[in-house]
Design an enzyme around this catalytic site. Structure first.
Site, PDB file in Angstrom:
ATOM      1  N   TRP A  62     -22.681  46.341  17.075  1.00  0.00           N
ATOM      2  CA  TRP A  62     -23.738  46.084  18.379  1.00  0.00           C
ATOM      3  C   TRP A  62     -24.839  45.554  18.274  1.00  0.00           C
ATOM      4  O   TRP A  62     -26.077  45.431  17.800  1.00  0.00           O
ATOM      5  CB  TRP A  62     -23.779  47.418  19.237  1.00  0.00           C
ATOM      6  CG  TRP A  62     -24.230  49.082  18.804  1.00  0.00           C
ATOM      7  CD1 TRP A  62     -24.546  48.747  17.388  1.00  0.00           C
ATOM      8  CD2 TRP A  62     -24.497  50.503  19.636  1.00  0.00           C
ATOM      9  NE1 TRP A  62     -25.489  50.224  17.035  1.00  0.00           N
ATOM     10  CE2 TRP A  62     -25.506  50.566  18.564  1.00  0.00           C
ATOM     11  CE3 TRP A  62     -24.569  50.630  20.459  1.00  0.00           C
ATOM     12  CZ2 TRP A  62     -25.588  51.734  18.539  1.00  0.00           C
ATOM     13  CZ3 TRP A  62     -24.949  51.644  20.626  1.00  0.00           C
ATOM     14  CH2 TRP A  62     -25.181  53.321  20.011  1.00  0.00           C
ATOM     15  N   ASN A  63     -25.792  44.837  19.829  1.00  0.00           N
ATOM     16  CA  ASN A  63     -27.205  44.468  20.330  1.00  0.00           C
ATOM     17  C   ASN A  63     -27.253  44.477  21.184  1.00  0.00           C
ATOM     18  O   ASN A  63     -27.361  45.819  21.710  1.00  0.00           O
ATOM     19  CB  ASN A  63     -25.945  42.862  20.372  1.00  0.00           C
ATOM     20  CG  ASN A  63     -25.150  42.169  18.821  1.00  0.00           C
ATOM     21  OD1 ASN A  63     -25.895  42.356  17.677  1.00  0.00           O
ATOM     22  ND2 ASN A  63     -24.396  41.659  19.976  1.00  0.00           N
ATOM     23  N   HIS A  70     -31.859  35.838  36.444  1.00  0.00           N
ATOM     24  CA  HIS A  70     -31.909  34.497  36.683  1.00  0.00           C
ATOM     25  C   HIS A  70     -31.118  33.446  35.668  1.00  0.00           C
ATOM     26  O   HIS A  70     -32.300  32.528  35.353  1.00  0.00           O
ATOM     27  CB  HIS A  70     -32.553  34.091  37.349  1.00  0.00           C
ATOM     28  CG  HIS A  70     -33.223  35.044  39.155  1.00  0.00           C
ATOM     29  ND1 HIS A  70     -32.130  34.608  39.717  1.00  0.00           N
ATOM     30  CD2 HIS A  70     -33.492  36.439  39.132  1.00  0.00           C
ATOM     31  CE1 HIS A  70     -32.355  35.578  40.753  1.00  0.00           C
ATOM     32  NE2 HIS A  70     -32.906  36.983  40.443  1.00  0.00           N
ATOM     33  N   HIS A  74     -25.130  33.411  36.553  1.00  0.00           N
ATOM     34  CA  HIS A  74     -25.865  34.377  37.800  1.00  0.00           C
ATOM     35  C   HIS A  74     -25.768  34.285  38.983  1.00  0.00           C
ATOM     36  O   HIS A  74     -25.749  33.466  39.222  1.00  0.00           O
ATOM     37  CB  HIS A  74     -27.626  34.778  36.625  1.00  0.00           C
ATOM     38  CG  HIS A  74     -28.315  34.101  37.937  1.00  0.00           C
ATOM     39  ND1 HIS A  74     -28.689  31.804  37.204  1.00  0.00           N
ATOM     40  CD2 HIS A  74     -29.508  33.653  38.660  1.00  0.00           C
ATOM     41  CE1 HIS A  74     -29.328  31.126  37.924  1.00  0.00           C
ATOM     42  NE2 HIS A  74     -29.656  32.178  39.037  1.00  0.00           N
ATOM     43  N   ASP A  76     -28.178  35.620  42.731  1.00  0.00           N
ATOM     44  CA  ASP A  76     -29.048  36.154  43.422  1.00  0.00           C
ATOM     45  C   ASP A  76     -28.648  36.822  44.470  1.00  0.00           C
ATOM     46  O   ASP A  76     -27.839  36.589  45.330  1.00  0.00           O
ATOM     47  CB  ASP A  76     -29.102  34.511  44.003  1.00  0.00           C
ATOM     48  CG  ASP A  76     -30.121  33.406  42.957  1.00  0.00           C
ATOM     49  OD1 ASP A  76     -29.893  33.647  41.906  1.00  0.00           O
ATOM     50  OD2 ASP A  76     -30.207  32.471  43.590  1.00  0.00           O
ATOM     51  N   HIS A  80     -34.084  38.525  45.855  1.00  0.00           N
ATOM     52  CA  HIS A  80     -34.870  37.922  45.293  1.00  0.00           C
ATOM     53  C   HIS A  80     -36.033  36.525  45.917  1.00  0.00           C
ATOM     54  O   HIS A  80     -36.549  36.119  45.049  1.00  0.00           O
ATOM     55  CB  HIS A  80     -33.769  36.724  44.645  1.00  0.00           C
ATOM     56  CG  HIS A  80     -34.392  35.652  44.251  1.00  0.00           C
ATOM     57  ND1 HIS A  80     -35.063  35.283  42.229  1.00  0.00           N
ATOM     58  CD2 HIS A  80     -33.926  34.007  43.618  1.00  0.00           C
ATOM     59  CE1 HIS A  80     -35.207  34.341  41.781  1.00  0.00           C
ATOM     60  NE2 HIS A  80     -34.774  33.553  42.506  1.00  0.00           N
TER      61      HIS A  80
END
Ligand code: MN
Length: 259
Positions: A62-63, A70, A74, A76, A80
């Site tokens: 795992w990381n 953003h 992605h 918005d 935002h």
């Protein structure tokens, strides 16, 4: 199971419906928008291993991820932008989830953008598209196909010159038409953000963000594979992570299309 959903599953299984992935890979090579001073910038993506079948975790990998909201493909949220900051249900965790799913209207301006990287979609361009494919319905995701996602590497993708970035987008009048007269759910683009590269100098500045988010509309940036979608008929699923008070989020954007 209702017969409608049974039909959906059956059509996905027999290949008469297929899933198109509209998302770019998210990793250290993901291009990130760069703002001029004095504005603060978003970092690039870093991925740090916690353990990988080693002493720290002999049977698991795992990381830890680090990136701005953003980044890459992605979402918005209306919150935002300053124009949308006081709207109700304007963040990743409060937008009603039914808004994330809608019909796609894909407006292909790839030829125009091939000739002019600063190309802007105008109301005339929208109306020309509608004369062929029908009026853009309320609740649509309007996706601007520019083939910009075919560009490789930071420099080509961000396309920054001495006078700032050059990339396509929407004229302020086009954003107003889509937000107010068509009542779309939002717009999606292949570029790093939903505004044209030169939109910092538009009236209002960053006009697509200003107008769309002021009207409570959503945005999708850094999409790809729009060339695999029909002008009308696809359904897009674009659900951000449920980040508390989040202004946006990397996400996996999927479209269902008929074969
Ligand atoms: Mn964004």
């Amino acid at each position: 199971m209702s017969s409608l959903l049974a039909q959906l599953v059956s059509a996905l299984n027999d290949g008469s419906l297929k899933i198109v992935d509209l998302s770019q890979p998210l990793g250290p090579d993901t291009p990130v928008i760069s703002l001029p001073p004095p504005f603060a910038n978003s970092p690039g993506v870093t991925i740090e291993t916690i353990s990988r079948f080693d002493d720290g975790g002999p049977a698991w990998y795992w990381n830890v991820l680090s990136f701005g909201e953003h980044t890459g493909t992605h979402f918005d949220a209306p919150g935002h932008w300053i124009s949308g900051r006081d709207l109700p249900d304007n963040k990743c965790d409060s937008i009603p989830p039914g808004r994330f799913v809608g019909p796609a209207c894909v407006i292909d301006v790839s030829v125009e953008v091939g000739e002019d990287p600063d190309f802007l979609l105008t109301p005339a361009g929208i109306e020309e598209w509608e004369s062929k494919f029908g009026r853009i319905p309320a609740g649509a995701w309007v996706l601007l196909r520019t083939d910009w996602s075919h560009r490789t590497g930071n420099d080509e993708f961000l396309n920054v010159e001495d006078d700032g970035p050059h990339s396509p987008g929407f004229s302020p009048e086009a954003s107003r038409l889509l937000a107010h007269d068509r009542d779309v759910t939002g717009v999606g683009v292949e570029t790093v953000g939903t505004d044209a590269g030169q939109a910092g100098g538009f009236d209002p500045p960053f006009s697509n963000h200003n107008i769309m988010h002021g009207a409570g509309k959503l945005g999708l940036a850094s999409l790809c594979n729009l060339d695999q979608l029909p002008p009308v008929g696809a359904v897009v699923f674009a659900a951000p992570l449920k980040i508390v008070d989040g202004s946006g989020s990397p996400l996996r954007v999927l479209a269902i299309v008929e074969e």
